[in-house]
Design a protein around this motif. Structure first.
Motif, mmCIF file in Angstrom:
data_model
loop_
_atom_site.group_PDB
_atom_site.id
_atom_site.type_symbol
_atom_site.label_atom_id
_atom_site.label_comp_id
_atom_site.label_asym_id
_atom_site.label_seq_id
_atom_site.Cartn_x
_atom_site.Cartn_y
_atom_site.Cartn_z
ATOM 1 N N ALA A 136 0.834 -1.205 0.000
ATOM 2 C CA ALA A 136 0.000 0.000 0.000
ATOM 3 C C ALA A 136 0.870 1.256 0.000
ATOM 4 N N VAL A 137 1.920 1.266 0.826
ATOM 5 C CA VAL A 137 2.776 2.442 0.907
ATOM 6 C C VAL A 137 3.593 2.615 -0.368
ATOM 7 N N ASN A 138 4.062 1.525 -0.947
ATOM 8 C CA ASN A 138 4.813 1.633 -2.205
ATOM 9 C C ASN A 138 3.941 2.176 -3.336
ATOM 10 N N LEU A 181 -19.064 -0.671 8.853
ATOM 11 C CA LEU A 181 -18.828 -0.417 7.433
ATOM 12 C C LEU A 181 -18.763 -1.686 6.600
ATOM 13 N N GLY A 182 -18.403 -2.804 7.206
ATOM 14 C CA GLY A 182 -18.305 -4.038 6.449
ATOM 15 C C GLY A 182 -17.155 -4.064 5.453
ATOM 16 N N LEU A 183 -16.077 -3.313 5.739
ATOM 17 C CA LEU A 183 -14.926 -3.290 4.846
ATOM 18 C C LEU A 183 -14.108 -4.566 4.987
ATOM 19 N N LYS A 184 -13.422 -4.927 3.929
ATOM 20 C CA LYS A 184 -12.479 -6.028 3.988
ATOM 21 C C LYS A 184 -11.396 -5.692 5.008
ATOM 22 N N GLU A 185 -11.091 -6.626 5.902
ATOM 23 C CA GLU A 185 -10.122 -6.337 6.963
ATOM 24 C C GLU A 185 -8.722 -6.682 6.486
ATOM 25 N N ALA A 186 -8.158 -5.706 5.785
ATOM 26 C CA ALA A 186 -6.824 -5.797 5.202
ATOM 27 C C ALA A 186 -6.282 -4.381 5.089
ATOM 28 N N PRO A 187 -4.965 -4.202 4.923
ATOM 29 C CA PRO A 187 -4.432 -2.843 4.742
ATOM 30 C C PRO A 187 -5.150 -2.113 3.607
ATOM 31 N N MET A 188 -5.488 -0.857 3.846
ATOM 32 C CA MET A 188 -6.351 -0.125 2.924
ATOM 33 C C MET A 188 -5.798 1.269 2.672
ATOM 34 N N LEU A 227 -1.566 1.693 -11.107
ATOM 35 C CA LEU A 227 -0.443 1.555 -10.180
ATOM 36 C C LEU A 227 -0.774 0.604 -9.036
ATOM 37 N N ALA A 228 -1.963 0.730 -8.480
ATOM 38 C CA ALA A 228 -2.359 -0.142 -7.372
ATOM 39 C C ALA A 228 -2.362 -1.604 -7.811
ATOM 40 N N ARG A 229 -2.808 -1.854 -9.044
ATOM 41 C CA ARG A 229 -2.833 -3.229 -9.551
ATOM 42 C C ARG A 229 -1.422 -3.795 -9.630
ATOM 43 N N ASP A 230 -0.455 -2.969 -9.988
ATOM 44 C CA ASP A 230 0.936 -3.423 -10.059
ATOM 45 C C ASP A 230 1.460 -3.872 -8.704
ATOM 46 N N TRP A 231 0.913 -3.328 -7.628
ATOM 47 C CA TRP A 231 1.335 -3.698 -6.276
ATOM 48 C C TRP A 231 0.344 -4.644 -5.596
ATOM 49 N N GLY A 232 -0.501 -5.274 -6.388
ATOM 50 C CA GLY A 232 -1.435 -6.256 -5.838
ATOM 51 C C GLY A 232 -2.692 -5.666 -5.254
ATOM 52 N N GLY A 233 -3.007 -4.401 -5.578
ATOM 53 C CA GLY A 233 -4.219 -3.774 -5.069
ATOM 54 C C GLY A 233 -5.469 -4.476 -5.568
ATOM 55 N N GLN A 234 -6.439 -4.659 -4.686
ATOM 56 C CA GLN A 234 -7.662 -5.399 -5.010
ATOM 57 C C GLN A 234 -8.887 -4.635 -4.517
ATOM 58 N N ASP A 235 -10.028 -5.047 -5.046
ATOM 59 C CA ASP A 235 -11.333 -4.552 -4.577
ATOM 60 C C ASP A 235 -11.403 -3.025 -4.599
ATOM 61 N N PHE A 236 -10.966 -2.432 -5.699
ATOM 62 C CA PHE A 236 -11.027 -0.978 -5.865
ATOM 63 C C PHE A 236 -12.491 -0.548 -5.862
ATOM 64 N N GLN A 237 -12.865 0.349 -4.958
ATOM 65 C CA GLN A 237 -14.250 0.799 -4.855
ATOM 66 C C GLN A 237 -14.295 2.321 -4.902
#
Length: 470
Positions: free
Chosen positions: A243-245, A277-284, A306-316
């Motif tokens: 997430a930080v990268n 909120l029912g958010l996925k419990e992962a770094p966000m 860019l987020a996809r390149d670092w494994g970002g998921q569930d973009f809302q």
């Protein structure tokens, strides 16, 4: 590396009966010595417990403040300005006794010059109040430290917050001040002009001085046009480093993102529990984009890639005001939500800020140490400008937990300073970080600060015991 202060040195300077009599004569019922009122003004969000002030004055004008300071100065009694009480580093604690000046009734938006994008307000005006009063003119004030802090307090601590990556901090958004000095004189610094080369920059000296050089009674601020289009987005990652990268690359590419906030798994779990909120419990990452409709769409596409390149998921996406408010309310509640996960706890909170390229290693190292120590914790951060907070949740009845949290805090600060960062990106020094200030700036710089304090407040009555010891 100097250790953080665990317990403030309390050397009270008693308030003479003669002074109390003089104050009651002028302020009447607005001068209170009731224990409940004093205790309210003797606590903030820091982990310190100290004796309350001996009296509280509810000021309603600059002349009230000036008179109170003149009377206190004659008796060499400390005065501590009080705004919303939301500071985290013990700024408003009466460690040397004295009088608390409550400025919350000085809450008028005095002038709005929409054509110049400026406003002048009293110090007790709250951030949300100001934005409510100017939104119909198509304007807003962007500094958002999370808590609904007062403008005077935000100026005194040089606050920043979620929008700083695009709009800067209080340092960049305060144009001019009215200040009551340690002798009770009223002075003005700065003008409504956007720049000046006239003498010493007294406005910047006062912004961030934590009430130790003067008491702010008016603030002239820069305003900004409300953006044509605003969109918020959340994205989840397998780990905090990814997430930080993602954030680092966004900044390095010059994407004009307005807000970029990090919540680790523990923080997400806390806001889920508190705000349902029912958010996925992962770094966000929680992001916001400002601009024209076309520019916001362009920024969003870049971020998603860019987020996809670092494994970002569930973009809302959250495009309606109601959806955005719901997400940002949860972020603003993160601190208090996390406290509820360990009832009765207090938080020892770090506030480091580092060059953006060093941020990922700083956050991951801090998390690894906290996990290994087994102390409950959570991470939130204004990662778009290299600022993050790890808060350690401690039982105030267990000194060993406090000592462990402070040791972890010291290690985080040590790494930040070694990376040419700072021990405090926005909370200020207060009581807690005085040793770290010396580590960061050196004895010579702190000696120069003391010389300024001595020149402007020779009897050390303005919020004594804060930033450094005299």
């Amino acid at each position: 590396m100097n250790a953080p202060q665990l317990m403030p040195n309390q050397v009270a300077r008693p308030v003479p009966a003669e002074l109390l009599s003089q104050l009651r004569a002028h302020f009447g019922e607005r001068c209170s010595t009731a224990l409940a009122v004093r205790e309210q003004h003797g606590r903030d969000e820091s982990p310190f417990d100290v004796l309350p002030p001996e009296a509280v004055l509810f000021c309603e004008s600059t002349s009230d403040v000036a008179l109170a300071v003149r009377l206190a100065a004659a008796h060499r009694v400390p005065v501590i300005a009080y705004g919303a009480g939301s500071s985290l580093e013990g700024h408003l604690l009466a460690v040397q006794g004295g009088i608390s000046l409550d400025l919350s009734r000085m809450n008028q938006v005095l002038r709005v010059h929409a054509e110049d994008l400026t406003a002048t307000v009293q110090p007790g005006v709250l951030r949300s109040q100001l934005n409510h009063e100017i939104k119909d003119q198509g304007l807003f004030f962007p500094i958002d430290p999370g808590a609904d802090a007062s403008i005077g307090g935000m100026s005194a601590t040089r606050a920043s917050g979620t929008n700083a990556v695009r709009y800067g901090t209080m340092r960049e958004n305060v144009l001019a001040l009215e200040v009551v000095t340690a002798s009770g004189e009223v002075i003005r610094t700065g003008t409504r002009a956007r720049k000046s080369s006239a003498g010493y920059d007294l406005t910047r000296l006062m912004v961030g001085s934590e009430g130790t050089l003067g008491i702010i009674t008016e603030v002239t601020l820069k305003l900004h046009p409300l953006p044509e289009c605003v969109a918020a987005a959340i994205c989840f990652f397998e780990d905090v480093g990814a997430a930080v990268n993602t954030t680092i690359q966004l900044i390095q590419l010059g994407v004009p993102i307005a807000r970029c906030e990090l919540l680790d798994t523990h923080a997400v779990r806390a806001v889920n529990h508190n705000d349902h909120l029912g958010l996925k419990e992962a770094p966000m990452l929680l992001m916001e984009f400002h601009g024209s409709d076309a520019s916001v769409k362009e920024q969003a596409a870049t971020v998603q890639e860019l987020a996809r390149d670092w494994g970002g998921q569930d973009f809302q996406w959250a495009t309606t005001p109601e959806e955005r408010t719901r997400l940002w309310t949860a972020r603003h509640h993160a601190y208090l939500s996390a406290l509820q996960m360990k009832p009765g706890c207090r938080a020892v909170t770090t506030d480091t800020c580092v060059p953006i390229s060093r941020l990922a290693e700083m956050v991951t190292s801090a998390l690894a140490e906290a996990e290994a120590a087994g102390l409950p914790h959570f991470v939130v951060g204004h990662v778009g400008d290299g600022n993050f907070h790890i808060a350690y949740l401690i039982d105030p009845a267990l000194p060993a937990e406090r000592e462990l949290a402070e040791d972890l805090n010291r290690r985080v600060v040590e790494r930040a300073i070694a990376a040419q960062g700072t021990c405090t990106g926005e909370h200020g020094i207060g009581l807690h970080k005085q040793g770290f200030l010396i580590d960061e700036t050196g004895e010579g710089a702190v000696a120069m600060m003391r010389a300024v304090k001595q020149a402007l407040d020779p009897h050390n009555i303005l919020n004594p015991g804060k930033i450094f010891q005299m």
